[in-house]
Design a protein around this motif. Structure first.
Motif, PDB file in Angstrom:
ATOM      1  N   GLY A 115      54.910  56.445  67.657  1.00 14.06           N
ATOM      2  CA  GLY A 115      53.919  57.672  67.030  1.00 14.06           C
ATOM      3  C   GLY A 115      52.480  56.807  66.855  1.00 14.06           C
ATOM      4  N   ARG A 116      52.612  55.792  66.070  1.00 17.03           N
ATOM      5  CA  ARG A 116      51.389  54.390  65.650  1.00 17.03           C
ATOM      6  C   ARG A 116      50.562  54.797  66.744  1.00 17.03           C
ATOM      7  NH1 ARG A 116      52.418  50.604  60.269  1.00 17.03           N
ATOM      8  NH2 ARG A 116      53.993  52.327  59.801  1.00 17.03           N
ATOM      9  N   LEU A 117      51.744  54.549  68.079  1.00 19.15           N
ATOM     10  CA  LEU A 117      50.778  53.434  69.360  1.00 19.15           C
ATOM     11  C   LEU A 117      49.766  54.643  69.763  1.00 19.15           C
ATOM     12  CD1 LEU A 117      50.288  51.850  71.778  1.00 19.15           C
ATOM     13  CD2 LEU A 117      51.911  53.550  72.593  1.00 19.15           C
ATOM     14  N   ILE A 118      49.960  56.050  69.151  1.00 20.57           N
ATOM     15  CA  ILE A 118      49.144  57.000  69.854  1.00 20.57           C
ATOM     16  C   ILE A 118      48.557  57.341  68.368  1.00 20.57           C
ATOM     17  CG2 ILE A 118      49.977  57.616  71.675  1.00 20.57           C
ATOM     18  CD1 ILE A 118      51.767  60.023  70.849  1.00 20.57           C
ATOM     19  N   GLY A 119      48.920  56.912  67.966  1.00 22.89           N
ATOM     20  CA  GLY A 119      48.258  57.844  65.959  1.00 22.89           C
ATOM     21  C   GLY A 119      48.450  58.980  65.943  1.00 22.89           C
ATOM     22  N   VAL A 120      49.282  59.087  65.971  1.00 24.33           N
ATOM     23  CA  VAL A 120      50.360  60.654  65.374  1.00 24.33           C
ATOM     24  C   VAL A 120      51.647  59.895  63.964  1.00 24.33           C
ATOM     25  CG1 VAL A 120      51.411  62.846  66.055  1.00 24.33           C
ATOM     26  CG2 VAL A 120      50.109  61.678  67.756  1.00 24.33           C
ATOM     27  N   LEU A 121      51.074  60.466  63.145  1.00 21.06           N
ATOM     28  CA  LEU A 121      51.916  60.388  62.066  1.00 21.06           C
ATOM     29  C   LEU A 121      51.779  61.210  61.121  1.00 21.06           C
ATOM     30  CD1 LEU A 121      50.436  56.413  60.864  1.00 21.06           C
ATOM     31  CD2 LEU A 121      52.735  56.844  62.449  1.00 21.06           C
ATOM     32  N   PRO A 122      53.327  61.693  60.621  1.00 22.17           N
ATOM     33  CA  PRO A 122      53.879  60.772  61.074  1.00 22.17           C
ATOM     34  C   PRO A 122      54.930  61.595  62.686  1.00 22.17           C
ATOM     35  CG  PRO A 122      54.731  62.527  59.822  1.00 22.17           C
ATOM     36  CD  PRO A 122      53.486  62.532  59.284  1.00 22.17           C
ATOM     37  N   PRO A 123      55.568  61.010  63.041  1.00 19.57           N
ATOM     38  CA  PRO A 123      55.911  60.452  65.299  1.00 19.57           C
ATOM     39  C   PRO A 123      56.344  62.389  64.716  1.00 19.57           C
ATOM     40  CG  PRO A 123      57.153  59.304  63.611  1.00 19.57           C
ATOM     41  CD  PRO A 123      56.204  59.458  62.783  1.00 19.57           C
ATOM     42  N   LEU A 124      56.412  62.536  65.747  1.00 20.61           N
ATOM     43  CA  LEU A 124      57.272  64.114  66.147  1.00 20.61           C
ATOM     44  C   LEU A 124      58.195  63.221  67.052  1.00 20.61           C
ATOM     45  CD1 LEU A 124      54.516  65.989  68.541  1.00 20.61           C
ATOM     46  CD2 LEU A 124      55.283  65.939  66.610  1.00 20.61           C
ATOM     47  N   MET A 125      59.841  64.504  66.470  1.00 16.87           N
ATOM     48  CA  MET A 125      60.777  64.410  66.880  1.00 16.87           C
ATOM     49  C   MET A 125      60.595  64.384  68.389  1.00 16.87           C
ATOM     50  SD  MET A 125      63.702  63.927  64.893  1.00 16.87           S
ATOM     51  CE  MET A 125      64.849  64.822  66.410  1.00 16.87           C
ATOM     52  N   PRO A 126      61.685  63.380  69.299  1.00 11.95           N
ATOM     53  CA  PRO A 126      62.336  63.271  70.564  1.00 11.95           C
ATOM     54  C   PRO A 126      62.597  64.550  71.228  1.00 11.95           C
ATOM     55  CG  PRO A 126      62.691  61.802  69.869  1.00 11.95           C
ATOM     56  CD  PRO A 126      62.304  61.730  68.436  1.00 11.95           C
ATOM     57  N   HIS A 127      62.400  65.255  71.868  1.00 15.69           N
ATOM     58  CA  HIS A 127      62.663  66.253  72.583  1.00 15.69           C
ATOM     59  C   HIS A 127      62.709  66.642  74.424  1.00 15.69           C
ATOM     60  CE1 HIS A 127      62.841  70.606  72.793  1.00 15.69           C
ATOM     61  NE2 HIS A 127      62.306  70.616  73.530  1.00 15.69           N
ATOM     62  N   ILE A 128      63.984  67.005  74.783  1.00 10.21           N
ATOM     63  CA  ILE A 128      63.899  66.994  76.548  1.00 10.21           C
ATOM     64  C   ILE A 128      63.982  68.581  76.243  1.00 10.21           C
ATOM     65  CG2 ILE A 128      65.832  66.574  77.959  1.00 10.21           C
ATOM     66  CD1 ILE A 128      67.183  64.443  76.009  1.00 10.21           C
ATOM     67  N   TRP A 129      63.319  68.952  77.585  1.00  7.70           N
ATOM     68  CA  TRP A 129      63.459  70.571  78.240  1.00  7.70           C
ATOM     69  C   TRP A 129      64.222  70.923  78.894  1.00  7.70           C
ATOM     70  CZ3 TRP A 129      59.890  66.664  77.750  1.00  7.70           C
ATOM     71  CH2 TRP A 129      58.199  66.756  76.040  1.00  7.70           C
ATOM     72  N   VAL A 130      64.673  71.732  78.102  1.00 12.04           N
ATOM     73  CA  VAL A 130      66.325  72.409  79.409  1.00 12.04           C
ATOM     74  C   VAL A 130      65.840  73.313  80.151  1.00 12.04           C
ATOM     75  CG1 VAL A 130      67.546  70.776  77.792  1.00 12.04           C
ATOM     76  CG2 VAL A 130      67.138  73.710  77.542  1.00 12.04           C
ATOM     77  N   GLY A 131      66.143  73.926  81.108  1.00  9.66           N
ATOM     78  CA  GLY A 131      65.462  75.451  81.524  1.00  9.66           C
ATOM     79  C   GLY A 131      67.120  75.893  81.810  1.00  9.66           C
ATOM     80  N   PRO A 132      66.692  77.547  81.981  1.00  8.74           N
ATOM     81  CA  PRO A 132      67.195  78.429  81.701  1.00  8.74           C
ATOM     82  C   PRO A 132      68.942  78.221  82.783  1.00  8.74           C
ATOM     83  CG  PRO A 132      65.025  79.482  82.516  1.00  8.74           C
ATOM     84  CD  PRO A 132      65.120  78.001  82.491  1.00  8.74           C
ATOM     85  N   ASP A 133      68.315  77.737  83.842  1.00  7.58           N
ATOM     86  CA  ASP A 133      69.581  77.374  84.573  1.00  7.58           C
ATOM     87  C   ASP A 133      71.010  76.633  83.571  1.00  7.58           C
ATOM     88  OD1 ASP A 133      68.944  79.142  86.216  1.00  7.58           O
ATOM     89  OD2 ASP A 133      68.212  77.361  87.753  1.00  7.58           O
TER      90      ASP A 133
END
Length: 316
Positions: A115-133
């Motif tokens: 998060g600090r590397l990209i200047g986003v504080l607090p950092p976003l939560m990790p997220h894994i995108w899934v498909g409807p299938d």
């Protein structure tokens, strides 16, 4: 407009890095995305929005994987190049903006450092995108709601990080007991394809009709969709633990010879419990080449207490 996202070979680190990718997806929806990573981690990016390409980077002699990547992307103009592996690649490709992680800061959790590397504080939560299938397939593998699902990750990439399997057996029995925190829960047991044998005592302690077993039979995105159905996940420090935390379900990580402050499960619905010995005490005698567990001084009762507290905290 295009973004090149270079991330880890390791599944857990790749999951944590999705916090960075999520920021750009949510703030720059016009970007078309290419992901470069190791073959183990590649499947978790298959449903990324605006994905153009995944470039797998199996390790080659004399850094040949970097040469292969350069040849694959040098003819494209990149509006954003993100290199979380600290290579020189970002500086020898045509592009406008370059973000390069120069090394790990052990005073911070990895997600906070990113998060600090990209200047986003607090950092976003990790997220894994899934498909409807993937969601539909998960619904065929698990019982219908409202039956609770207890997810267990009894393995890891090194035996030293694995809680003794017989304690997982005891844990599952106590959590599912009539007076347990998840009575009669369906059990989801998951791990890497080569870890099934190590997990067999846990698999066999649950009746076939009461369990779902995922050790490479389905895609990682289907595994993620299954984890998203869990009422509670308990497992060793592993990529699967980070996947569970990214699914925003109650996730309890079991720690011994790894640093919680850097690699603990990240998110509001997470907790950890560790061995009686701290990290430094373990590594004063541990040997990475050894095949013995360094988690032997973590009692079942301590894990059950932590799991119960996590579920109380989350109102479950």
């Amino acid at each position: 407009m295009r973004l090149l996202f270079i991330t880890s070979n390791r599944l857990g680190d790749a999951v944590l890095s999705t916090s960075v990718l999520r920021h750009f997806i949510e703030t720059r929806p016009e970007l078309r995305i290419t992901v470069a990573c190791g073959p183990v981690a590649a499947p978790i990016f298959e449903a990324v929005p605006n994905l153009e390409r995944i470039i797998t980077m199996p390790k080659q002699k004399r850094g040949g994987h970097w040469w292969h990547l350069w040849k694959s992307v040098v003819s494209t103009w990149w509006d954003v190049i993100i290199d979380l592996r600290g290579s020189a690649t970002a500086f020898v490709l045509p592009g406008r903006k370059r973000i390069v992680l120069s090394g790990n800061d052990d005073s911070l959790h990895r997600v906070e450092q990113l998060g600090r590397l990209i200047g986003v504080l607090p950092p976003l939560m990790p997220h894994i995108w899934v498909g409807p299938d993937n969601v539909a397939e998960a619904n065929t593998l698990l019982p219908a709601a409202p039956r609770p699902v207890l997810a267990i990750g009894p393995t890891a990439n090194w035996p030293g990080k694995m809680w003794p399997v017989e304690r997982f057996v005891d844990l599952v029995k106590q959590l599912r007991a009539p007076d347990g925190v998840l009575p009669n829960a369906h059990v989801l047991i998951a791990g890497a394809p080569n870890e099934r044998d190590a997990a067999m005592p846990v698999i066999e302690c649950v009746a076939e009709t009461e369990r779902t077993v995922l050790f490479g039979e389905h895609s990682l995105l289907t595994v993620q969709a299954c984890l998203a159905r869990a009422s509670l996940y308990v497992g060793n420090d592993s990529g699967l633990m980070h996947m569970s935390a990214a699914a925003a379900v109650p996730t309890l990580g079991l720690f011994g010879p790894s640093r919680v402050e850097n690699y603990g499960p990240f998110g509001e619905m997470t907790a950890y419990v560790r061995t009686d010995r701290n990290y430094d005490e373990i590594w004063s005698t541990a040997n990475y080449r050894a095949q013995d567990s360094e988690m032997y001084d973590l009692a079942v009762e301590k894990v059950i207490s932590a799991a119960s507290e996590l579920l109380r905290r989350e109102g479950n």
